[in-house]
Design an enzyme around this catalytic site. Structure first.
Site, PDB file in Angstrom:
ATOM      1  N   GLU A 141       0.840  -1.212   0.000  1.00  0.00           N
ATOM      2  CA  GLU A 141       0.000   0.000   0.000  1.00  0.00           C
ATOM      3  C   GLU A 141       0.865   1.248   0.000  1.00  0.00           C
ATOM      4  O   GLU A 141       2.001   1.220   0.465  1.00  0.00           O
ATOM      5  CB  GLU A 141      -0.858   0.015   1.278  1.00  0.00           C
ATOM      6  CG  GLU A 141      -2.294  -0.420   1.096  1.00  0.00           C
ATOM      7  CD  GLU A 141      -3.139   0.617   0.367  1.00  0.00           C
ATOM      8  OE1 GLU A 141      -2.598   1.503  -0.318  1.00  0.00           O
ATOM      9  OE2 GLU A 141      -4.374   0.535   0.473  1.00  0.00           O
ATOM     10  N   ASP A 142       0.301   2.354  -0.465  1.00  0.00           N
ATOM     11  CA  ASP A 142       1.007   3.628  -0.368  1.00  0.00           C
ATOM     12  C   ASP A 142       0.843   4.217   1.037  1.00  0.00           C
ATOM     13  O   ASP A 142       1.804   4.645   1.662  1.00  0.00           O
ATOM     14  CB  ASP A 142       0.514   4.618  -1.433  1.00  0.00           C
ATOM     15  CG  ASP A 142      -1.004   4.715  -1.519  1.00  0.00           C
ATOM     16  OD1 ASP A 142      -1.710   3.996  -0.775  1.00  0.00           O
ATOM     17  OD2 ASP A 142      -1.500   5.515  -2.342  1.00  0.00           O
ATOM     18  N   ASP A 145      -4.495   5.114   6.171  1.00  0.00           N
ATOM     19  CA  ASP A 145      -5.073   6.312   6.785  1.00  0.00           C
ATOM     20  C   ASP A 145      -6.154   5.828   7.753  1.00  0.00           C
ATOM     21  O   ASP A 145      -5.838   5.355   8.849  1.00  0.00           O
ATOM     22  CB  ASP A 145      -5.608   7.192   5.644  1.00  0.00           C
ATOM     23  CG  ASP A 145      -5.973   8.605   6.070  1.00  0.00           C
ATOM     24  OD1 ASP A 145      -6.392   8.778   7.222  1.00  0.00           O
ATOM     25  OD2 ASP A 145      -5.870   9.528   5.258  1.00  0.00           O
ATOM     26  N   GLY A 147      -7.750   3.167   7.489  1.00  0.00           N
ATOM     27  CA  GLY A 147      -7.696   1.700   7.485  1.00  0.00           C
ATOM     28  C   GLY A 147      -8.842   1.079   6.697  1.00  0.00           C
ATOM     29  O   GLY A 147      -8.879  -0.144   6.519  1.00  0.00           O
ATOM     30  N   PHE A 195      -2.846  16.082   4.565  1.00  0.00           N
ATOM     31  CA  PHE A 195      -3.021  15.424   3.274  1.00  0.00           C
ATOM     32  C   PHE A 195      -1.693  15.465   2.537  1.00  0.00           C
ATOM     33  O   PHE A 195      -1.137  16.523   2.290  1.00  0.00           O
ATOM     34  CB  PHE A 195      -4.135  16.066   2.448  1.00  0.00           C
ATOM     35  CG  PHE A 195      -4.610  15.127   1.370  1.00  0.00           C
ATOM     36  CD1 PHE A 195      -5.435  14.054   1.675  1.00  0.00           C
ATOM     37  CD2 PHE A 195      -4.181  15.282   0.061  1.00  0.00           C
ATOM     38  CE1 PHE A 195      -5.836  13.141   0.701  1.00  0.00           C
ATOM     39  CE2 PHE A 195      -4.591  14.383  -0.926  1.00  0.00           C
ATOM     40  CZ  PHE A 195      -5.418  13.314  -0.597  1.00  0.00           C
ATOM     41  N   ARG A 208       0.904  12.875  -8.475  1.00  0.00           N
ATOM     42  CA  ARG A 208       1.513  11.538  -8.365  1.00  0.00           C
ATOM     43  C   ARG A 208       2.944  11.561  -8.902  1.00  0.00           C
ATOM     44  O   ARG A 208       3.767  10.720  -8.560  1.00  0.00           O
ATOM     45  CB  ARG A 208       0.731  10.519  -9.207  1.00  0.00           C
ATOM     46  CG  ARG A 208      -0.661  10.199  -8.704  1.00  0.00           C
ATOM     47  CD  ARG A 208      -1.184   8.972  -9.446  1.00  0.00           C
ATOM     48  NE  ARG A 208      -2.619   8.817  -9.376  1.00  0.00           N
ATOM     49  CZ  ARG A 208      -3.269   8.211  -8.384  1.00  0.00           C
ATOM     50  NH1 ARG A 208      -2.609   7.730  -7.365  1.00  0.00           N
ATOM     51  NH2 ARG A 208      -4.591   8.101  -8.413  1.00  0.00           N
TER      52      ARG A 208
END
Ligand code: XMP
Ligand code: MG
Length: 227
Positions: A141-142, A145, A147, A195, A208
Site C-alpha cells: 500500500e502507499d 489512513d 484503514g 493530506f 503523483r
C-alpha cells in the site's frame, strides 16, 4: 487484522516506522534547491515531508526485512494496490530482485478517496486472484489512513486461500483515533495527519509525479486537483 494462518518460518516482529515530525522539513530556499517539481505546481505545495533519497533508503530496509521474515524457498506474492502504491511497488521489486528474493506480483485497484476526504465506500476491482492460493502474500500500500481500504481488501485476499497475509505500507498516518484494526507488519514512515501527495499519492489524480512526498498546501487544496 494483519495475519491469518501462522507459518513457522515467518518472523512475527513488526518493523518500527521512521517517525516524520509534524512540520516536515524546514523550507529554506537553500534546502529547497534539492527538490525538483514541475513549475506548474509552484505555490500548490507546502513542506517536503520525505525526500526521494529517504524513500529509496527505506525501501532497502523493508526489502531486508522481507529477506529476514520469509523462507526464500518459494516465491512471495506481492499485491500492489493501484494506483498510489505503484512507484513504491516498483522500487520494492527492484530491490528484492537485487537481493535475489523470489516473487511474483499481482495488481488490485482500490478507490476510496474523493478529494481530500475518505468516502468510506471502497471500490475494489479485479479481486479474483488464483495465484494467491497457498502462498505467502504481502499487500503493498502507499498509505494506511483510516484503514478502511485494507479492511475491505483483506477479506478478499483471505478468500483466495493464501498461506499467510501481511501488509507492507510506505506510510501510516498518525491519527488520534488510530487506523481502524490495521496494523501493518512492514511500514516505511509514520506521517502527521495532513493530506500528503507525491511518489504516487494524488489529490484528484494530480501530484503523483512528484519525486518526493509533500504536504499539500492550502492553494493546492483550493485548486481541487485535476479538473
Ligand atoms: P484509508 O483511509 O482507506 O486510505 O486507509 C487508504 C487510501 O486512501 C488514499 N489516501 C491518501 N492519498 N494523500 C493521498 O494522496 C493522503 O493523505 C491519503 N490518505 C489516504 C490512498 O490511496 C490510500 O491507499
Ligand atoms: Mg492506496
Amino acid at each position: 487484522m494483519n495475519c491469518c494462518k501462522p507459518d513457522t518460518h515467518i518472523i512475527e516482529e513488526k518493523m518500527e516506522p521512521v517517525h516524520i515530525p509534524e512540520e516536515g522539513r524546514e523550507r529554506t530556499s537553500e534546502k529547497m534547491e534539492q527538490f525538483i517539481y514541475p513549475s506548474i505546481y509552484e505555490s500548490h505545495l507546502s513542506n517536503v515531508l520525505i525526500s526521494n533519497a529517504e524513500i529509496k533508503s527505506r525501501v532497502k530496509d523493508i526489502s531486508k526485512a522481507f529477506q529476514e521474515s520469509y523462507p526464500l524457498t518459494e516465491p512471495l506474492v506481492l499485491v500492489c494496490t493501484l494506483k498510489g502504491a505503484n512507484p513504491f511497488f516498483a522500487a520494492l521489486l527492484e530491490e528484492l530482485s537485487a537481493l535475489s528474493i523470489p516473487y511474483i506480483f499481482e495488481f488490485l485497484r482500490a478507490k476510496s478517496y474523493i478529494g481530500t476526504e475518505s468516502s468510506g465506500d471502497v471500490k475494489v476491482m479485479s479481486a479474483d486472484i488464483p495465484s494467491l492460493k497457498g502462498r505467502n502474500v504481502i499487500i503493498v500500500e502507499d498509505i494506511v489512513d483510516t484503514g478502511g481500504t485494507l479492511q475491505k481488501l483483506l477479506p478478499i485476499i483471505h478468500s483466495c486461500g493464501p498461506k499467510s497475509v501481511e501488509v507492507c505500507t510506505l506510510l501510516t498516518k498518525r491519527l488520534i483515533e488510530g487506523n481502524g484494526s490495521i496494523s501493518p507488519k512492514f511500514t516505511g514512515f509514520s506521517v502527521p495527519d495532513a493530506f500528503v501527495v507525491g511518489y504516487g499519492l494524488d489529490y484528484n489524480e494530480m501530484y503523483r509525479d512528484l519525486r518526493d512526498i509533500w504536504i499539500l498546501g492550502e492553494k493546492g487544496i483550493a485548486l481541487g486537483g485535476w479538473k
